[in-house]
Every structure is written in structure tokens, then in C-alpha cells.
Design a protein around this motif. Structure first.
Motif, PDB file in Angstrom:
ATOM      1  N   ILE A 183      66.507   3.893  -3.149  1.00 55.97           N
ATOM      2  CA  ILE A 183      66.207   2.724  -2.306  1.00 55.97           C
ATOM      3  C   ILE A 183      65.128   3.073  -1.287  1.00 55.97           C
ATOM      4  O   ILE A 183      64.202   2.293  -1.043  1.00 55.97           O
ATOM      5  CB  ILE A 183      67.492   2.213  -1.618  1.00 55.97           C
ATOM      6  CG1 ILE A 183      68.409   1.574  -2.663  1.00 55.97           C
ATOM      7  CG2 ILE A 183      67.166   1.230  -0.510  1.00 55.97           C
ATOM      8  CD1 ILE A 183      69.782   1.227  -2.154  1.00 55.97           C
ATOM      9  N   LYS A 184      65.221   4.257  -0.697  1.00 50.39           N
ATOM     10  CA  LYS A 184      64.205   4.700   0.270  1.00 50.39           C
ATOM     11  C   LYS A 184      62.849   4.835  -0.422  1.00 50.39           C
ATOM     12  O   LYS A 184      61.822   4.444   0.129  1.00 50.39           O
ATOM     13  CB  LYS A 184      64.625   6.021   0.905  1.00 50.39           C
ATOM     14  CG  LYS A 184      63.773   6.431   2.072  1.00 50.39           C
ATOM     15  CD  LYS A 184      64.365   7.616   2.795  1.00 50.39           C
ATOM     16  CE  LYS A 184      63.508   7.937   4.004  1.00 50.39           C
ATOM     17  NZ  LYS A 184      64.066   9.023   4.797  1.00 50.39           N
ATOM     18  N   ASN A 185      62.842   5.372  -1.637  1.00 48.48           N
ATOM     19  CA  ASN A 185      61.613   5.509  -2.408  1.00 48.48           C
ATOM     20  C   ASN A 185      61.019   4.139  -2.731  1.00 48.48           C
ATOM     21  O   ASN A 185      59.805   3.937  -2.655  1.00 48.48           O
ATOM     22  CB  ASN A 185      61.882   6.304  -3.691  1.00 48.48           C
ATOM     23  CG  ASN A 185      60.621   6.685  -4.404  1.00 48.48           C
ATOM     24  OD1 ASN A 185      59.573   6.837  -3.783  1.00 48.48           O
ATOM     25  ND2 ASN A 185      60.716   6.838  -5.713  1.00 48.48           N
ATOM     26  N   ASP A 186      61.871   3.189  -3.102  1.00 52.38           N
ATOM     27  CA  ASP A 186      61.405   1.823  -3.376  1.00 52.38           C
ATOM     28  C   ASP A 186      60.749   1.213  -2.145  1.00 52.38           C
ATOM     29  O   ASP A 186      59.718   0.542  -2.238  1.00 52.38           O
ATOM     30  CB  ASP A 186      62.561   0.935  -3.832  1.00 52.38           C
ATOM     31  CG  ASP A 186      63.064   1.285  -5.218  1.00 52.38           C
ATOM     32  OD1 ASP A 186      62.378   2.047  -5.933  1.00 52.38           O
ATOM     33  OD2 ASP A 186      64.152   0.789  -5.587  1.00 52.38           O
ATOM     34  N   GLN A 187      61.350   1.435  -0.974  1.00 50.27           N
ATOM     35  CA  GLN A 187      60.798   0.894   0.268  1.00 50.27           C
ATOM     36  C   GLN A 187      59.448   1.520   0.588  1.00 50.27           C
ATOM     37  O   GLN A 187      58.513   0.826   0.993  1.00 50.27           O
ATOM     38  CB  GLN A 187      61.773   1.110   1.432  1.00 50.27           C
ATOM     39  CG  GLN A 187      61.299   0.525   2.744  1.00 50.27           C
ATOM     40  CD  GLN A 187      61.135  -0.981   2.690  1.00 50.27           C
ATOM     41  OE1 GLN A 187      61.965  -1.662   2.126  1.00 50.27           O
ATOM     42  NE2 GLN A 187      60.071  -1.487   3.265  1.00 50.27           N
ATOM     43  N   LEU A 188      59.323   2.823   0.393  1.00 48.40           N
ATOM     44  CA  LEU A 188      58.048   3.497   0.638  1.00 48.40           C
ATOM     45  C   LEU A 188      56.960   2.971  -0.305  1.00 48.40           C
ATOM     46  O   LEU A 188      55.825   2.727   0.114  1.00 48.40           O
ATOM     47  CB  LEU A 188      58.197   5.007   0.480  1.00 48.40           C
ATOM     48  CG  LEU A 188      58.997   5.716   1.568  1.00 48.40           C
ATOM     49  CD1 LEU A 188      59.210   7.183   1.201  1.00 48.40           C
ATOM     50  CD2 LEU A 188      58.309   5.599   2.902  1.00 48.40           C
ATOM     51  N   ASN A 189      57.315   2.787  -1.580  1.00 47.60           N
ATOM     52  CA  ASN A 189      56.355   2.245  -2.546  1.00 47.60           C
ATOM     53  C   ASN A 189      55.938   0.834  -2.162  1.00 47.60           C
ATOM     54  O   ASN A 189      54.769   0.467  -2.292  1.00 47.60           O
ATOM     55  CB  ASN A 189      56.949   2.254  -3.958  1.00 47.60           C
ATOM     56  CG  ASN A 189      57.053   3.647  -4.521  1.00 47.60           C
ATOM     57  OD1 ASN A 189      56.369   4.562  -4.085  1.00 47.60           O
ATOM     58  ND2 ASN A 189      57.932   3.819  -5.489  1.00 47.60           N
ATOM     59  N   SER A 190      56.876   0.040  -1.682  1.00 52.16           N
ATOM     60  CA  SER A 190      56.571  -1.321  -1.248  1.00 52.16           C
ATOM     61  C   SER A 190      55.635  -1.302  -0.045  1.00 52.16           C
ATOM     62  O   SER A 190      54.682  -2.090   0.027  1.00 52.16           O
ATOM     63  CB  SER A 190      57.862  -2.058  -0.900  1.00 52.16           C
ATOM     64  OG  SER A 190      57.585  -3.326  -0.374  1.00 52.16           O
ATOM     65  N   ASP A 191      55.895  -0.404   0.903  1.00 51.92           N
ATOM     66  CA  ASP A 191      55.042  -0.300   2.093  1.00 51.92           C
ATOM     67  C   ASP A 191      53.622   0.129   1.717  1.00 51.92           C
ATOM     68  O   ASP A 191      52.641  -0.400   2.251  1.00 51.92           O
ATOM     69  CB  ASP A 191      55.628   0.693   3.088  1.00 51.92           C
ATOM     70  CG  ASP A 191      56.919   0.194   3.725  1.00 51.92           C
ATOM     71  OD1 ASP A 191      57.207  -1.016   3.612  1.00 51.92           O
ATOM     72  OD2 ASP A 191      57.635   1.025   4.317  1.00 51.92           O
ATOM     73  N   VAL A 192      53.499   1.073   0.785  1.00 55.23           N
ATOM     74  CA  VAL A 192      52.184   1.526   0.333  1.00 55.23           C
ATOM     75  C   VAL A 192      51.446   0.374  -0.340  1.00 55.23           C
ATOM     76  O   VAL A 192      50.258   0.141  -0.086  1.00 55.23           O
ATOM     77  CB  VAL A 192      52.315   2.732  -0.620  1.00 55.23           C
ATOM     78  CG1 VAL A 192      51.000   3.029  -1.319  1.00 55.23           C
ATOM     79  CG2 VAL A 192      52.783   3.961   0.146  1.00 55.23           C
ATOM     80  N   PHE A 193      52.151  -0.368  -1.180  1.00 54.53           N
ATOM     81  CA  PHE A 193      51.527  -1.498  -1.873  1.00 54.53           C
ATOM     82  C   PHE A 193      51.052  -2.550  -0.875  1.00 54.53           C
ATOM     83  O   PHE A 193      49.929  -3.058  -0.976  1.00 54.53           O
ATOM     84  CB  PHE A 193      52.514  -2.116  -2.871  1.00 54.53           C
ATOM     85  CG  PHE A 193      51.959  -3.293  -3.609  1.00 54.53           C
ATOM     86  CD1 PHE A 193      51.019  -3.114  -4.604  1.00 54.53           C
ATOM     87  CD2 PHE A 193      52.368  -4.581  -3.299  1.00 54.53           C
ATOM     88  CE1 PHE A 193      50.485  -4.190  -5.279  1.00 54.53           C
ATOM     89  CE2 PHE A 193      51.843  -5.664  -3.969  1.00 54.53           C
ATOM     90  CZ  PHE A 193      50.903  -5.473  -4.966  1.00 54.53           C
ATOM     91  N   GLN A 194      51.883  -2.869   0.114  1.00 50.60           N
ATOM     92  CA  GLN A 194      51.486  -3.846   1.126  1.00 50.60           C
ATOM     93  C   GLN A 194      50.265  -3.359   1.904  1.00 50.60           C
ATOM     94  O   GLN A 194      49.361  -4.145   2.207  1.00 50.60           O
ATOM     95  CB  GLN A 194      52.635  -4.111   2.095  1.00 50.60           C
ATOM     96  CG  GLN A 194      53.730  -4.963   1.524  1.00 50.60           C
ATOM     97  CD  GLN A 194      54.876  -5.159   2.502  1.00 50.60           C
ATOM     98  OE1 GLN A 194      55.022  -4.412   3.472  1.00 50.60           O
ATOM     99  NE2 GLN A 194      55.697  -6.156   2.243  1.00 50.60           N
ATOM    100  N   GLY A 195      50.229  -2.082   2.228  1.00 47.18           N
ATOM    101  CA  GLY A 195      49.079  -1.528   2.931  1.00 47.18           C
ATOM    102  C   GLY A 195      47.811  -1.641   2.104  1.00 47.18           C
ATOM    103  O   GLY A 195      46.745  -1.964   2.632  1.00 47.18           O
TER     104      GLY A 195
END
Length: 102
Positions: A73-85
Motif C-alpha cells: 500500500i505504501k509503494n502504491d501511494q509512492l507510485n501515485s505521488d510520482v505519477f501526479q508529480g
């Protein structure tokens, strides 16, 4: 993770529609705006919680233990944040180029 599911479920917000109907009648309809804002806010909050609950359940049904589920879940959130950036960066570059090339 069962404790996390319990905590997330108990954090859901409910809109007291009876109270809002009474307030709307007493204020001649002016309270309708506050009611709408409250409903939208509670709905957005509950959707966020539902997403987190669904993530936990999804990974638990795949057989992951609590630690691996948390890491995923933490990895998914980091990937989402990178994509949004990256999306924001691309939008800024396009806007900059649009105004620069005019």
C-alpha cells in the motif's frame, strides 16, 4: 490489519439529513447550501476511506501478510505521488511553452 480495517470503518462520516431538512425549512432554503457542502465533504471523506479499505482487502485476499500488505500500500501511494508529480510537471511545461512560443 483487522484493526486498521476497524479504525477506517469507524471513521466514516454520516450526514444527518433530518437535521438538515429542518434547518433548510427554518431558514427558508438558505441552509440548502450548507447541506450540499456537508454531503460532498462527507462523501469525499468516505470514498477516500473506502479506497484504503479496498486496497487492504485486495492485498489480503491475495494472501499477503500484514507487513507485506502495508508495504504494498505504501509503494502504491509512492507510485501515485510520482505519477501526479509527473503530470503536474508536464502540464507546467506545456503551459510555459504555450506562452513562450506566442
Amino acid at each position: 490489519m483487522n484493526e486498521k480495517l476497524f479504525v477506517l470503518t469507524t471513521q466514516k462520516k454520516k450526514t444527518n439529513h433530518i437535521l438538515h431538512i429542518i434547518m433548510t425549512v427554518l431558514t427558508g432554503g438558505l441552509w440548502l447550501l450548507a447541506w450540499g457542502v456537508t454531503m460532498r465533504s462527507n462523501d469525499a471523506h468516505n470514498k477516500k476511506l473506502d479506497k484504503q479499505i479496498n486496497q487492504i482487502v485486495h492485498y489480503k485476499t491475495q494472501g499477503l501478510n500484514d507487513t507485506d500488505t502495508y508495504k504494498q500500500i505504501k509503494n502504491d501511494q509512492l507510485n501515485s505521488d510520482v505519477f501526479q508529480g509527473r503530470v503536474i510537471f508536464v502540464i507546467l511545461v506545456v503551459v510555459f511553452l504555450y506562452f513562450y512560443l506566442q
